[in-house]
Each structure stands twice: as C-alpha cells, then as structure tokens.
Write a protein that holds these residues in place. Structure first.
Motif, short mmCIF file in Angstrom:
data_model
loop_
_atom_site.label_atom_id
_atom_site.label_comp_id
_atom_site.label_asym_id
_atom_site.label_seq_id
_atom_site.Cartn_x
_atom_site.Cartn_y
_atom_site.Cartn_z
N TYR A 10 44.83 46.12 42.62
CA TYR A 10 43.72 47.00 42.24
C TYR A 10 42.89 46.42 41.09
CZ TYR A 10 45.94 50.71 45.02
OH TYR A 10 46.47 51.46 46.03
N LEU A 11 43.54 45.76 40.15
CA LEU A 11 42.82 45.21 39.01
C LEU A 11 42.19 43.85 39.32
CD1 LEU A 11 45.22 46.09 36.07
CD2 LEU A 11 43.05 47.16 36.65
N SER A 12 42.83 43.07 40.15
CA SER A 12 42.31 41.73 40.41
C SER A 12 41.07 41.75 41.30
CB SER A 12 43.39 40.84 41.04
OG SER A 12 43.76 41.35 42.31
N PHE A 13 40.94 42.71 42.20
CA PHE A 13 39.77 42.74 43.08
C PHE A 13 38.47 42.90 42.31
CE2 PHE A 13 36.76 44.98 45.82
CZ PHE A 13 36.61 44.02 46.81
N PRO A 14 38.29 43.92 41.45
CA PRO A 14 37.01 44.03 40.72
C PRO A 14 36.76 42.87 39.77
CG PRO A 14 38.45 45.89 40.20
CD PRO A 14 39.15 45.06 41.20
N VAL A 15 37.82 42.36 39.16
CA VAL A 15 37.65 41.21 38.25
C VAL A 15 37.19 40.00 39.03
CG1 VAL A 15 38.87 39.62 36.73
CG2 VAL A 15 39.29 42.08 36.55
N ALA A 16 37.78 39.76 40.20
CA ALA A 16 37.37 38.62 41.03
C ALA A 16 35.93 38.78 41.51
CB ALA A 16 38.31 38.48 42.23
N MET A 17 35.54 39.97 41.92
CA MET A 17 34.16 40.19 42.37
C MET A 17 33.18 39.98 41.22
SD MET A 17 34.04 40.78 45.55
CE MET A 17 35.36 39.62 45.76
N PHE A 18 33.52 40.44 40.04
CA PHE A 18 32.66 40.24 38.87
C PHE A 18 32.53 38.75 38.57
CE2 PHE A 18 32.04 39.90 34.28
CZ PHE A 18 30.91 40.67 34.14
N TRP A 19 33.64 38.03 38.61
CA TRP A 19 33.61 36.60 38.32
C TRP A 19 32.78 35.84 39.35
CZ3 TRP A 19 35.58 32.23 40.85
CH2 TRP A 19 35.55 31.06 40.09
#
Length: 78
Positions: free
Chosen positions: A13-22
């Motif tokens: 759940y946390l890695s998906f938005p962080v990856a999309m932002f990056w």
C-alpha cells in the motif's frame, strides 16, 4: 502468520504511491510528455502572430474611442 501478511500488505500500500510519485517526477518523463504537449498547445510566438495581435488591439482601441466620442457628442446635444 497474520502479522507478516499485514506487514506485506502495508508495504504494498505504501510503495505503490511512492513509486508512482517517483516515476512521474523523472525529468525525462517531464520533458518528453509535459513540455512537448505544452508547446503543441501554446506554440512560441512568431512575429507575424504578434503583429496581427497588436493590429487587432489597435483596431479595438480605435473603435472604443469612436464609440466614446459618439456618446459624448450625444450627451453634449442634450
């Protein structure tokens, strides 16, 4: 076993938005998609376009002045 699954789910759940932002903030992506699209929508000014715009502004200014003069002439007659 339940705690390990919850930790895994939280990491997903946390890695998906962080990856999309990056990914979306990469300079190459920005240059390729955003800047090119902006230049398609708003092309750089050309001298002919600028002159046409200035001529149009001048015609509108003259028309407005003539309209105001007519109104002043009508008010002076009353």
């Amino acid at each position: 076993m339940g705690v390990k699954i919850e930790i895994f789910r939280m990491m997903v759940y946390l890695s998906f938005p962080v990856a999309m932002f990056w990914i979306s903030n990469q300079a190459d992506y920005f240059e390729e998609y955003i800047v090119k699209r902006k230049r398609e929508i708003f092309p750089p000014d050309e001298k002919m376009q600028r002159k046409a715009l200035e001529d149009f502004k001048e015609r509108m200014r003259i028309r407005k002045e003539q309209k105001m003069l007519k109104q002043m002439a009508l008010q002076a007659e009353d």
